[in-house]
Design a protein around this motif. Structure first.
Motif, PDB file in Angstrom:
ATOM      1  N   ALA A  33     -11.173   0.630  -1.352  1.00 29.00           N
ATOM      2  CA  ALA A  33     -12.079  -0.513  -1.521  1.00 29.00           C
ATOM      3  C   ALA A  33     -11.810  -1.275  -2.810  1.00 29.00           C
ATOM      4  O   ALA A  33     -12.429  -2.319  -3.052  1.00 29.00           O
ATOM      5  CB  ALA A  33     -13.533  -0.043  -1.486  1.00 29.00           C
ATOM      6  N   THR A  34     -10.883  -0.779  -3.627  1.00 31.32           N
ATOM      7  CA  THR A  34     -10.551  -1.530  -4.850  1.00 31.32           C
ATOM      8  C   THR A  34      -9.512  -2.617  -4.547  1.00 31.32           C
ATOM      9  O   THR A  34      -9.199  -3.432  -5.404  1.00 31.32           O
ATOM     10  CB  THR A  34     -10.011  -0.597  -5.960  1.00 31.32           C
ATOM     11  N   LYS A  90     -15.552   4.257  -3.892  1.00 26.04           N
ATOM     12  CA  LYS A  90     -14.337   3.447  -4.023  1.00 26.04           C
ATOM     13  C   LYS A  90     -13.450   3.430  -2.776  1.00 26.04           C
ATOM     14  O   LYS A  90     -12.374   2.827  -2.789  1.00 26.04           O
ATOM     15  CB  LYS A  90     -13.506   3.968  -5.203  1.00 26.04           C
ATOM     16  N   GLY A  91     -13.889   4.131  -1.709  1.00 23.75           N
ATOM     17  CA  GLY A  91     -13.038   4.132  -0.526  1.00 23.75           C
ATOM     18  C   GLY A  91     -13.453   5.191   0.475  1.00 23.75           C
ATOM     19  O   GLY A  91     -14.476   5.868   0.305  1.00 23.75           O
ATOM     20  N   SER A  92     -12.664   5.303   1.519  1.00 24.77           N
ATOM     21  CA  SER A  92     -12.966   6.233   2.617  1.00 24.77           C
ATOM     22  C   SER A  92     -11.698   6.935   3.079  1.00 24.77           C
ATOM     23  O   SER A  92     -10.591   6.413   2.933  1.00 24.77           O
ATOM     24  CB  SER A  92     -13.517   5.470   3.826  1.00 24.77           C
ATOM     25  N   LEU A 147     -11.569   8.131  -4.282  1.00 24.35           N
ATOM     26  CA  LEU A 147     -12.733   7.746  -3.461  1.00 24.35           C
ATOM     27  C   LEU A 147     -13.973   7.490  -4.310  1.00 24.35           C
ATOM     28  O   LEU A 147     -15.003   7.068  -3.794  1.00 24.35           O
ATOM     29  CB  LEU A 147     -13.044   8.828  -2.411  1.00 24.35           C
ATOM     30  N   GLY A 148     -13.888   7.761  -5.600  1.00 24.49           N
ATOM     31  CA  GLY A 148     -15.054   7.603  -6.461  1.00 24.49           C
ATOM     32  C   GLY A 148     -16.090   8.677  -6.151  1.00 24.49           C
ATOM     33  O   GLY A 148     -15.757   9.816  -5.808  1.00 24.49           O
ATOM     34  N   ARG A 201      -9.283  -9.461   1.258  1.00 27.52           N
ATOM     35  CA  ARG A 201      -8.460 -10.260   2.178  1.00 27.52           C
ATOM     36  C   ARG A 201      -7.444  -9.410   2.942  1.00 27.52           C
ATOM     37  O   ARG A 201      -7.200  -9.634   4.126  1.00 27.52           O
ATOM     38  CB  ARG A 201      -7.747 -11.338   1.356  1.00 27.52           C
ATOM     39  N   THR A 202      -6.889  -8.425   2.255  1.00 28.07           N
ATOM     40  CA  THR A 202      -5.866  -7.608   2.921  1.00 28.07           C
ATOM     41  C   THR A 202      -6.263  -6.136   3.030  1.00 28.07           C
ATOM     42  O   THR A 202      -5.497  -5.322   3.535  1.00 28.07           O
ATOM     43  CB  THR A 202      -4.524  -7.697   2.165  1.00 28.07           C
ATOM     44  N   ALA A 203      -7.444  -5.783   2.535  1.00 21.39           N
ATOM     45  CA  ALA A 203      -7.845  -4.365   2.590  1.00 21.39           C
ATOM     46  C   ALA A 203      -8.043  -3.932   4.036  1.00 21.39           C
ATOM     47  O   ALA A 203      -8.422  -4.731   4.889  1.00 21.39           O
ATOM     48  CB  ALA A 203      -9.135  -4.154   1.803  1.00 21.39           C
ATOM     49  N   GLY A 204      -7.784  -2.697   4.291  1.00 22.61           N
ATOM     50  CA  GLY A 204      -7.992  -2.155   5.637  1.00 22.61           C
ATOM     51  C   GLY A 204      -7.610  -0.695   5.625  1.00 22.61           C
ATOM     52  O   GLY A 204      -6.968  -0.228   4.667  1.00 22.61           O
ATOM     53  N   PHE A 205      -7.985   0.041   6.645  1.00 23.53           N
ATOM     54  CA  PHE A 205      -7.597   1.455   6.703  1.00 23.53           C
ATOM     55  C   PHE A 205      -6.074   1.539   6.787  1.00 23.53           C
ATOM     56  O   PHE A 205      -5.448   0.890   7.614  1.00 23.53           O
ATOM     57  CB  PHE A 205      -8.238   2.138   7.913  1.00 23.53           C
TER      58      PHE A 205
END
Ligand code: SOE
Length: 390
Positions: free
Chosen positions: A305-306, A287-289, A157-158, A310-314
């Motif tokens: 989030a890295t 970097k994310g959730s 998650l950074g 286009r295809t990122a999602g939960f």
């Protein structure tokens, strides 16, 4: 479990809701996990002889006592598991540690910071003698939560920016729900704040690895008087004659800052109709959730989030794979776990720590830390929600 595994004699004080859950933990842990010590459910303690003997039978304890001090003298008791209201925690835990018994104590650790300080120093002194104490923040042992903590620790998650934590219940949203010890400050110390707010404070700190350094809070008691209970059942009960005061908060809301620079929000309430045991935790990092809801407890949502936008999602991770925390001992993937498994995992983790002669987590020091956060919320609320350091 190997034949000849050394035994760990357990005494449990209290046998109501938490006693039933802890009994399940002790009973099941050695049947599914290979443990270095074999927990033996030697004795359960309660003041009412008829009820405690029935509880011993029902939950599988070898015997019962009506005076908790008697079990501290017993040679066959190695660990005392405290499942009674908070007003008795300090006294029982301190005497048990002094008598050389390991202690597992339900949350919140105590009703006041002063009691929690006394318990933490008794635990520190006992640890030098190889006698250990742990506080029962059981939700840490939900596999999806343990996985969330792993992902944060691995840096997925950074830098953590936000924590959004809620614990929502509705068991007293009905204004005619009767009084119980959880609504009595003398017994419980506080209301939603300590009973369920303590869990989300612990979870937020556990998952992020940060500590809360200050808060601004509001407490509210929406229903100040309720029927006296005729009979207790589960959390609530049936109303009898007469009415009495509610002396604790019904809901607590607070904002906080953490040691790692995150902003956090917390909401703990027993007035969220339709939400039965909704522990919701959302963490946002650079970097994310991550997102979790106990009402869907086998699932963890992860946004990376890295990944290409286009295809990122939960991503909905069903946390039932053998490589997920605790899962190797259980069912094939997709055959989910429930509320009681947290208590099984709690017993497993505690037994391993004791066998290895190391401090089990969360320690009483960590319980004291949570108590200080709760106390800061109370002080802030009493002072117009002013910023209050922990
Ligand atoms: C009641 O609000 C309660 O039983 C809490 O005391 C527990 O700690 C929580 O896990 C479930 O709800």
């Amino acid at each position: 479990m190997q034949p000849g595994t050394p035994r760990l004699g357990v005494a449990m004080i209290g046998y109501a809701f938490m006693g039933a859950a802890h009994s399940q933990g002790w009973r099941v842990a050695p049947r599914f996990f290979d443990l270095p010590l074999r927990p033996e459910m030697r004795v359960v303690v309660g003041r009412d002889e008829a009820r405690v003997s029935a509880a011993a039978q029902r939950f599988g304890w070898a015997g019962y006592e009506t005076d908790w001090r008697r079990v501290l003298q017993r040679e066959d008791v190695d660990l005392v598991d405290i499942c009674v209201p908070g007003d008795l925690h300090a006294q029982i835990a301190t005497e048990a540690l002094q008598a050389g018994k390991h202690v597992l104590c339900e949350k919140p650790l105590a009703n006041t910071v002063a009691e929690a300080e006394q318990m933490a120093s008794a635990a520190e002194a006992a640890a030098v003698r190889g006698v250990f104490a742990m506080v029962g923040f059981t939700y840490r042992r939900v596999p999806a939560i343990a996985l969330a903590a792993q992902l944060v620790a691995e840096g997925r998650l950074g830098t953590i920016r936000h924590v959004r934590a809620q614990y929502l219940q509705d068991w007293i949203a009905d204004e005619q729900a009767p009084l119980s010890w959880r609504l009595d400050k003398e017994k419980a110390g506080s209301g939603a704040l300590g009973d369920i707010g303590a869990h989300i404070v612990d979870l937020a700190q556990f998952v992020t690895g940060h500590h809360i350094i200050g808060v601004s809070g509001m407490l509210e008691t929406f229903v100040t008087e309720r029927p006296v209970a005729a009979e207790h059942a589960g959390l609530s009960g049936t109303a009898g004659g007469g009415r009495g005061p509610v002396t604790v908060d019904d809901a607590a809301v607070f904002t906080a800052r953490t040691t790692g620079g995150a902003l956090a929000t917390f909401e703990a309430t027993r007035f969220a109709w339709g939400r039965k045991n909704a522990i919701r935790l959302e963490v946002n990092g650079s970097k994310g959730s991550l997102a979790f809801d106990f009402e869907d407890m086998n699932v963890l949502h992860f946004f990376d989030a890295t990944e290409p936008a286009r295809t990122a999602g939960f991503r909905r991770i069903v946390v039932t794979e053998g490589e997920h925390p605790y899962l190797a001992a259980w069912w094939p993937p997709g055959h989910g776990l429930g509320y009681e498994h947290g208590f099984v995992h709690q017993a497993v983790d505690l037994v391993h720590a004791l066998a290895e002669n190391r401090q089990p987590e969360p320690s009483f020091a960590e319980g004291l830390n949570v108590q200080r956060v709760l106390d800061a919320v109370v002080r802030s609320s009493a002072n117009g929600s002013s910023w209050t350091t922990v």
